[in-house]
Design an enzyme around this catalytic site. Structure first.
Site, PDB file in Angstrom:
ATOM      1  N   ARG A 194       0.878  -1.178   0.000  1.00 57.75           N
ATOM      2  CA  ARG A 194       0.000   0.000   0.000  1.00 57.75           C
ATOM      3  C   ARG A 194       0.908   1.218   0.000  1.00 57.75           C
ATOM      4  O   ARG A 194       2.116   1.117   0.081  1.00 57.75           O
ATOM      5  CB  ARG A 194      -0.998  -0.025   1.165  1.00 57.75           C
ATOM      6  CG  ARG A 194      -0.626  -0.695   2.433  1.00 57.75           C
ATOM      7  CD  ARG A 194       0.475  -0.023   3.204  1.00 57.75           C
ATOM      8  NE  ARG A 194       0.219   1.393   3.407  1.00 57.75           N
ATOM      9  CZ  ARG A 194       1.149   2.306   3.651  1.00 57.75           C
ATOM     10  NH1 ARG A 194       2.449   1.951   3.720  1.00 57.75           N
ATOM     11  NH2 ARG A 194       0.864   3.558   3.824  1.00 57.75           N
ATOM     12  N   GLY A 195       0.270   2.402  -0.087  1.00 58.53           N
ATOM     13  CA  GLY A 195       1.064   3.622  -0.249  1.00 58.53           C
ATOM     14  C   GLY A 195       1.165   3.887  -1.742  1.00 58.53           C
ATOM     15  O   GLY A 195       1.526   2.978  -2.514  1.00 58.53           O
ATOM     16  N   ALA A 196       0.850   5.124  -2.146  1.00 61.66           N
ATOM     17  CA  ALA A 196       0.688   5.393  -3.578  1.00 61.66           C
ATOM     18  C   ALA A 196       1.884   4.966  -4.448  1.00 61.66           C
ATOM     19  O   ALA A 196       1.704   4.240  -5.436  1.00 61.66           O
ATOM     20  CB  ALA A 196       0.347   6.869  -3.777  1.00 61.66           C
ATOM     21  N   ARG A 226      -7.478  -0.616  -6.696  1.00 66.35           N
ATOM     22  CA  ARG A 226      -7.867   0.416  -5.708  1.00 66.35           C
ATOM     23  C   ARG A 226      -8.176   1.698  -6.489  1.00 66.35           C
ATOM     24  O   ARG A 226      -7.514   1.964  -7.494  1.00 66.35           O
ATOM     25  CB  ARG A 226      -6.743   0.677  -4.687  1.00 66.35           C
ATOM     26  CG  ARG A 226      -6.625  -0.408  -3.615  1.00 66.35           C
ATOM     27  CD  ARG A 226      -5.652  -0.028  -2.515  1.00 66.35           C
ATOM     28  NE  ARG A 226      -6.247   0.836  -1.519  1.00 66.35           N
ATOM     29  CZ  ARG A 226      -5.558   1.358  -0.485  1.00 66.35           C
ATOM     30  NH1 ARG A 226      -4.264   1.100  -0.359  1.00 66.35           N
ATOM     31  NH2 ARG A 226      -6.159   2.134   0.394  1.00 66.35           N
ATOM     32  N   ASP A 270      -2.068  10.586  -1.975  1.00 70.19           N
ATOM     33  CA  ASP A 270      -2.430   9.572  -2.965  1.00 70.19           C
ATOM     34  C   ASP A 270      -2.758  10.182  -4.313  1.00 70.19           C
ATOM     35  O   ASP A 270      -2.686   9.522  -5.346  1.00 70.19           O
ATOM     36  CB  ASP A 270      -3.621   8.751  -2.470  1.00 70.19           C
ATOM     37  CG  ASP A 270      -3.144   7.837  -1.372  1.00 70.19           C
ATOM     38  OD1 ASP A 270      -3.019   8.311  -0.235  1.00 70.19           O
ATOM     39  OD2 ASP A 270      -2.835   6.680  -1.673  1.00 70.19           O
TER      40      ASP A 270
HETATM   41  O1  MRU Z   1      -4.481   3.200   2.352  1.00 68.40           O
HETATM   42  P1  MRU Z   1      -2.998   3.388   2.235  1.00 68.40           P
HETATM   43  O2  MRU Z   1      -2.230   2.824   3.361  1.00 68.40           O
HETATM   44  O3  MRU Z   1      -2.507   2.941   0.881  1.00 68.40           O
HETATM   45  O4  MRU Z   1      -2.837   4.972   2.287  1.00 68.40           O
HETATM   46  C1  MRU Z   1      -1.562   5.515   2.159  1.00 68.40           C
HETATM   47  C2  MRU Z   1      -1.525   6.971   2.326  1.00 68.40           C
HETATM   48  O5  MRU Z   1      -2.531   7.620   2.555  1.00 68.40           O
HETATM   49  C3  MRU Z   1      -0.200   7.639   2.113  1.00 68.40           C
HETATM   50  O6  MRU Z   1      -0.122   8.811   2.853  1.00 68.40           O
HETATM   51  C4  MRU Z   1      -0.042   7.987   0.622  1.00 68.40           C
HETATM   52  O7  MRU Z   1      -0.254   6.865  -0.174  1.00 68.40           O
HETATM   53  C5  MRU Z   1       1.286   8.561   0.335  1.00 68.40           C
HETATM   54  S1  MRU Z   1       2.495   7.297   0.350  1.00 68.40           S
HETATM   55  C6  MRU Z   1       4.025   7.908   0.082  1.00 68.40           C
END
Ligand code: MRU
Length: 342
Positions: free
Chosen positions: A47-49, A90, A237
């Site tokens: 996860r994480g963009a 997603r 994201d």
């Molecule tokens: O639902 P997630 O854990 O994928 O959400 C991640 C975030 O909100 C992060 O802040 C975002 O993806 C930036 S990651 C460098």
């Protein structure tokens, strides 16, 4: 930190940290089927963009391997199907769409045979991952300029190494400032309901000796008022032409920061910019409501039968944003639009 994802060239597989079981266990998953990579994004093994973007690119590379013996027209048809499948993993993070489109551009524009296209795509997927690390390091170098020796930085969710291939976005300025010899500490919002702050930001800070305190999500306003937070840096994201989309709770942090005159920065690699969108174009992911009612799937906190709402992201308007840190520098939202919006 260990890379959150990598391409295994010999095995032709994608290897990733299973982030659902951190911090209790550091376990790696390996996938050879693009559908499993898409599923790993959906269930948030990864996860994480930016990490999602890298996973999607590698997943698409697996699809080319699966289909490369087909005639070219069939190959292209199957790759279109794979792209749609991957994009459905997603809905909110731009990087997923950015990465799949980047791969599909090669698939569609190449004059090569399917096996040749597959080789090109495998190389491109590895480049996406490598570029992510380089971009994060540049972003960190620029972002470190806003951090003074002794600063405490509040962050929300996990926008660290684990959310990228390596090094992080929101945590990149912290890492770079510490590398420059500054004393910087982190306050991590726990980030209900999936606790990315408590589980993941705390884990990677501890792993890399970055001083960290975890707080309940509802504490940030008080800590700002008490003078215990100097700056806020969050990841994102998606940045549309009018707002920042990030983990649910970010908006409240931005409001509290504004009210307490604390600078609120967004770390955003350009792969996360989606400036052709406005807020109305972006789908805010809604996840299984039981993630709210049943803590980490274990403790039923809400009476059985009571419904929960589980929006995964929120919208922070540009008026609350002090600066957007990209790999090219630090910009006000207006400057950022001027620089990047065609
Ligand atoms: O639902 P997630 O854990 O994928 O959400 C991640 C975030 O909100 C992060 O802040 C975002 O993806 C930036 S990651 C460098």
């Amino acid at each position: 930190m260990i890379p959150s994802i990598e391409w295994l060239e010999e095995e032709k597989k994608v290897k990733m940290i299973d982030q659902t079981i951190l911090p209790h266990e550091l376990k790696f998953l390996e996938f050879g089927d693009y559908r499993d990579v898409a599923n790993s994004i959906t269930v948030m093994n990864i996860r994480g963009a930016p990490a999602i973007g890298a996973a999607a690119a590698m997943g698409m590379a697996l699809a080319t391997i699966e289909y490369k013996e087909l005639p070219k027209d069939k190959f292209l048809e199957k790759m279109d199907e794979a792209a749609d499948y991957m994009k459905a993993a997603r809905p909110t993070a731009s990087n997923l769409f950015w990465a799949v489109n980047r791969i599909m551009k090669i698939v569609k524009n190449s004059s090569g045979t399917p096996p040749e296209i597959s080789e090109e795509v495998i190389e491109e997927a590895q480049l996406v991952a490598q570029e992510d690390v380089n971009v994060n390091k540049s972003l960190g170098k620029h972002g470190a300029k806003i951090l003074d020796d002794g600063d405490t930085v509040l962050t929300h969710c996990n926008a660290g190494s684990l959310a990228t291939v390596q090094y992080g976005t929101a945590l990149a300025p912290v890492r770079a400032a510490i590398e420059q010899g500054k004393n910087i500490s982190v306050i991590a919002d726990e980030t209900r309901p999936r606790l990315q702050g408590a589980r993941l930001t705390a884990y990677e800070c501890q792993y890399d000796n970055i001083p960290v305190n975890v707080i309940a999500d509802n504490s940030a306003g008080l800590l700002m008022r008490l003078g215990k937070i100097d700056k806020v840096i969050v990841g994102t994201d998606r940045v549309s032409s009018d707002a920042v989309f990030n983990k649910i709770g970010t908006y409240h942090v931005a409001l509290a920061a504004k009210d307490n005159d604390i600078p609120f920065y967004v770390a955003c690699p350009t792969s996360t910019l989606s400036l052709e969108d406005t807020v109305d174009d972006v789908e805010i992911e809604q996840r299984d409501p039981s993630e709210v009612g049943r803590i980490l799937g274990k403790v039923q906190a809400v009476p059985e039968g009571v419904k929960c709402l589980n929006y995964a992201f929120d919208i922070t308007p540009f008026r609350l944003v002090t600066g957007i840190i990209t790999e090219d520098g630090i910009f006000t939202p207006e400057e950022m639009l001027k620089k990047y919006k065609q």
